[in-house]
Design a protein around this motif. Structure first.
Motif, PDB file in Angstrom:
ATOM      1  N   SER A 263       2.246  -2.394  -4.248  1.00 26.21           N
ATOM      2  CA  SER A 263       2.425  -3.233  -5.423  1.00 26.21           C
ATOM      3  C   SER A 263       3.374  -2.559  -6.407  1.00 26.21           C
ATOM      4  CB  SER A 263       1.090  -3.519  -6.112  1.00 26.21           C
ATOM      5  OG  SER A 263       1.306  -4.276  -7.298  1.00 26.21           O
TER       6      SER A 263
ATOM      7  N   SER B 237      -7.547  -0.124 -10.159  1.00 23.81           N
ATOM      8  CA  SER B 237      -7.437  -1.400  -9.461  1.00 23.81           C
ATOM      9  C   SER B 237      -8.815  -2.043  -9.352  1.00 23.81           C
ATOM     10  CB  SER B 237      -6.829  -1.207  -8.069  1.00 23.81           C
ATOM     11  OG  SER B 237      -5.487  -0.774  -8.156  1.00 23.81           O
TER      12      SER B 237
ATOM     13  N   TYR C  83      -1.306   0.979  -0.514  1.00 23.04           N
ATOM     14  CA  TYR C  83      -2.686   0.737  -0.087  1.00 23.04           C
ATOM     15  C   TYR C  83      -2.712   0.770   1.442  1.00 23.04           C
ATOM     16  CZ  TYR C  83      -3.212  -1.026  -4.880  1.00 23.04           C
ATOM     17  OH  TYR C  83      -3.227  -1.147  -6.255  1.00 23.04           O
TER      18      TYR C  83
ATOM     19  N   GLU D 175      -6.075   4.029  -1.757  1.00 19.99           N
ATOM     20  CA  GLU D 175      -4.999   3.713  -2.694  1.00 19.99           C
ATOM     21  C   GLU D 175      -4.288   5.005  -3.084  1.00 19.99           C
ATOM     22  OE1 GLU D 175      -4.504   1.590  -7.113  1.00 19.99           O
ATOM     23  OE2 GLU D 175      -6.369   1.366  -5.962  1.00 19.99           O
TER      24      GLU D 175
ATOM     25  N   ASN E 237       2.069  -1.016 -10.020  1.00 21.31           N
ATOM     26  CA  ASN E 237       1.618   0.354 -10.296  1.00 21.31           C
ATOM     27  C   ASN E 237       2.245   1.400  -9.375  1.00 21.31           C
ATOM     28  OD1 ASN E 237       0.289  -0.291  -7.933  1.00 21.31           O
ATOM     29  ND2 ASN E 237      -1.788  -0.174  -8.794  1.00 21.31           N
TER      30      ASN E 237
ATOM     31  N   PRO F 105      -4.138  -4.931  -8.421  1.00 24.13           N
ATOM     32  CA  PRO F 105      -3.577  -3.620  -8.777  1.00 24.13           C
ATOM     33  C   PRO F 105      -3.782  -3.295 -10.258  1.00 24.13           C
ATOM     34  CG  PRO F 105      -2.048  -4.840  -7.393  1.00 24.13           C
ATOM     35  CD  PRO F 105      -3.141  -5.794  -7.761  1.00 24.13           C
ATOM     36  N   GLY F 106      -4.096  -2.008 -10.526  1.00 26.68           N
ATOM     37  CA  GLY F 106      -4.360  -1.564 -11.882  1.00 26.68           C
ATOM     38  C   GLY F 106      -3.197  -0.802 -12.478  1.00 26.68           C
TER      39      GLY F 106
END
Length: 505
Positions: free
Chosen positions: A293, A362, A300, A310, A296, A354-355
């Motif tokens: 992603s 995340s 993954y 992750e 961030n 996603p975080g």
């Protein structure tokens, strides 16, 4: 100069990689070349195409009007799943071209009788020196070769000129990828443990630079991940291997179709320190599915049946293991706002948001219930409001049915991912598409290909009709099932004509 390993206690069992022979791309860590070196090397790449995470690399073409290519193994495969020289097949393997507008087969290309299809991808070779642009399909044969198909010819049923060539590759080819920014096709040879590469500059043979090795000690089944938003692109990629507790960070050769060598020694994200202790924070005995992603800069990777690990590829460290997200295959939506993991054994699809970069932030959303369908793969369809609908191919491979050819809970289901996000305390169920049919059940090895194709979603089916089921992406309703050759195994969207916008970048 020397090899670098992960920070902290990950160093305790990280093994040095073997010296990479000249002519092969090396494996390395998230550490990049200097900015100046990267810029200079990237200048040799002829075009940069704005694509998201590579699942197969041809996602950018799937909204264009076109056809569904159905790759079938023939009648012997439909009977026992095995193609051998002793089989006198009633119908040989083929590629059938389905027109979704007329619900009919408009062309059928027979191929060598022992062909057993693996993955296929679509690519375009741009106009050069007055020569017209080419539409190409690269289709891997598990027997150790790749078919290069002239899709422009096959689209108009010119089967005499449809097969351009076949190219021998390593043993056990399965997953195939288009790398359009590098003008290269990659295929993973599982038994050899490397990626073979064909340059669009010379499609008749493997690239002179040699294969890209993707294992340390034990070769195994693996996948590739490349993303245009990833730091280091287009000279960087990631690979997985079910036989080793690692994710490999690849240095890709600069340029295209040549033997330019990057002498950087390699490194892996090595989880061997945790592979023997299931309770460890980063227990990951083997890797398979890969996703990325841009939100961030995290990669993954599915870890056997343990969960989803992750990795922060900028901070060079794993950040968390999503133990609820078990399963073998990981995907991202084209906008990379969702990561999903298909869990066939657990009869569900796990959804991760996603975080923050570098943080274990995340968010795991409630898993989507596949309602007994035992999901296999997904296809993302963009709705008119810009949100994403996830279509899921269903195998129903664990139920004991009186009639093993019955549809049962097999077929296709869908769910709108915004509905999953908007209901963080309530699990959503797949909405079943009636009539999509069943695939021949083969226990845990039951697979069902699915793809987005223009305004539709297409999936293979074996019973009661052998062919391809076509579903309206917006309504979620079945448009029809088109009969094809026996033993369909793969589906591929191919535009009706060259997409010139791709070559204008």
């Amino acid at each position: 100069g020397g090899q670098r390993v992960l920070t902290g206690h990950l160093q305790q069992k990280a093994r040095p990689l073997p010296v990479t022979p000249r002519g092969e791309a090396s494996m390395r860590s998230a550490a990049l070349c200097t900015a100046a070196a990267l810029a200079a090397a990237a200048a040799t790449v002829p075009r940069i195409i704005n694509v998201g995470a590579v699942k197969t690399g041809d996602e950018e073409f799937r909204n264009a009007p076109g056809y569904v290519y159905v790759l079938s193994d023939g009648s012997a495969a439909a009977d026992d799943g095995v193609v051998s020289s002793d089989d006198m097949m009633a119908t040989p393997p083929s590629i059938d071209v389905v027109d979704p507008e007329t619900l009919s087969v408009i062309a059928s290309l027979p191929v060598q009788p022992e062909t057993s299809w693996a993955d296929a991808v679509y690519m375009e070779r741009c106009e050069v020196a007055g020569m017209p642009a080419d539409q190409l399909v690269f289709a891997a044969d598990r027997g150790g070769q790749v078919y290069v198909i002239n899709a422009t010819a096959l689209n108009v049923n010119d089967t005499a000129n449809a097969i351009i060539t076949t190219v021998p590759v390593g043993e056990g080819p399965v997953h195939s990828y288009a790398l359009p920014s590098r003008d290269e096709f990659w295929v993973h040879a599982d038994d050899s443990g490397w990626f073979d590469v064909i340059s669009l500059a010379n499609i008749s043979e493997l690239r002179a630079g040699g294969p890209v090795v993707a294992h340390v000690d034990v070769p195994g089944h693996g996948k590739l991940l490349v993303d245009a938003s990833m730091p280091g692109y287009p000279l960087r990629g990631f690979a997985s291997n079910v036989a080793e507790p690692a994710v490999y960070d690849l240095v890709l050769p600069a340029g295209f179709g040549n033997a330019t060598i990057d002498d950087t020694e390699g490194r892996v994200y090595n989880f061997s320190a945790y592979s023997d202790d299931p309770t460890s924070e980063f227990h990951c005995p083997g890797t398979h599915g890969l996703a990325y992603s841009k939100l961030n800069d995290h990669v993954y990777a599915t870890c056997s049946d343990v969960g989803l690990i992750e990795i922060d590829i900028v901070g060079e460290a794993p950040v968390m293991l999503h133990r609820n997200a078990t399963g073998g295959q990981a995907f991202t939506t084209p906008d990379e706002h969702y990561v999903v993991v298909v869990d066939k054994t657990g009869d569900s699809v796990h959804v991760v948001v996603p975080g923050e970069p570098g943080a274990a932030s995340s968010m795991d959303l409630p898993s989507v219930d596949a309602m007994g369908g035992n999901p296999d793969k997904v296809a993302f369809f963009e709705l008119p409001d810009g949100s994403w609908r996830m279509f899921v191919s269903l195998t129903d491979n664990f139920h004991s049915l009186v009639d093993e050819t019955a549809e049962g809970d097999s077929g296709v289901g869908w769910v709108d991912l915004d509905a999953v996000y908007d209901n963080p305390d309530e699990a959503q169920n797949l909405t079943k598409v009636p009539g999509a049919g069943a695939v021949t059940r083969n226990g845990p090895f039951t697979h069902r290909a699915i793809t987005t194709s223009g305004s539709r979603v297409a999936t293979i089916t074996h019973h009661p009709i052998t062919g391809v089921a076509l579903i309206d992406g917006v309504t979620g309703e079945l448009e029809g099932v088109v009969p094809t050759n026996q033993g369909p195994g793969r589906v591929l969207h191919v535009p009706a004509a060259v997409q010139t916008a791709v070559c204008s970048a």
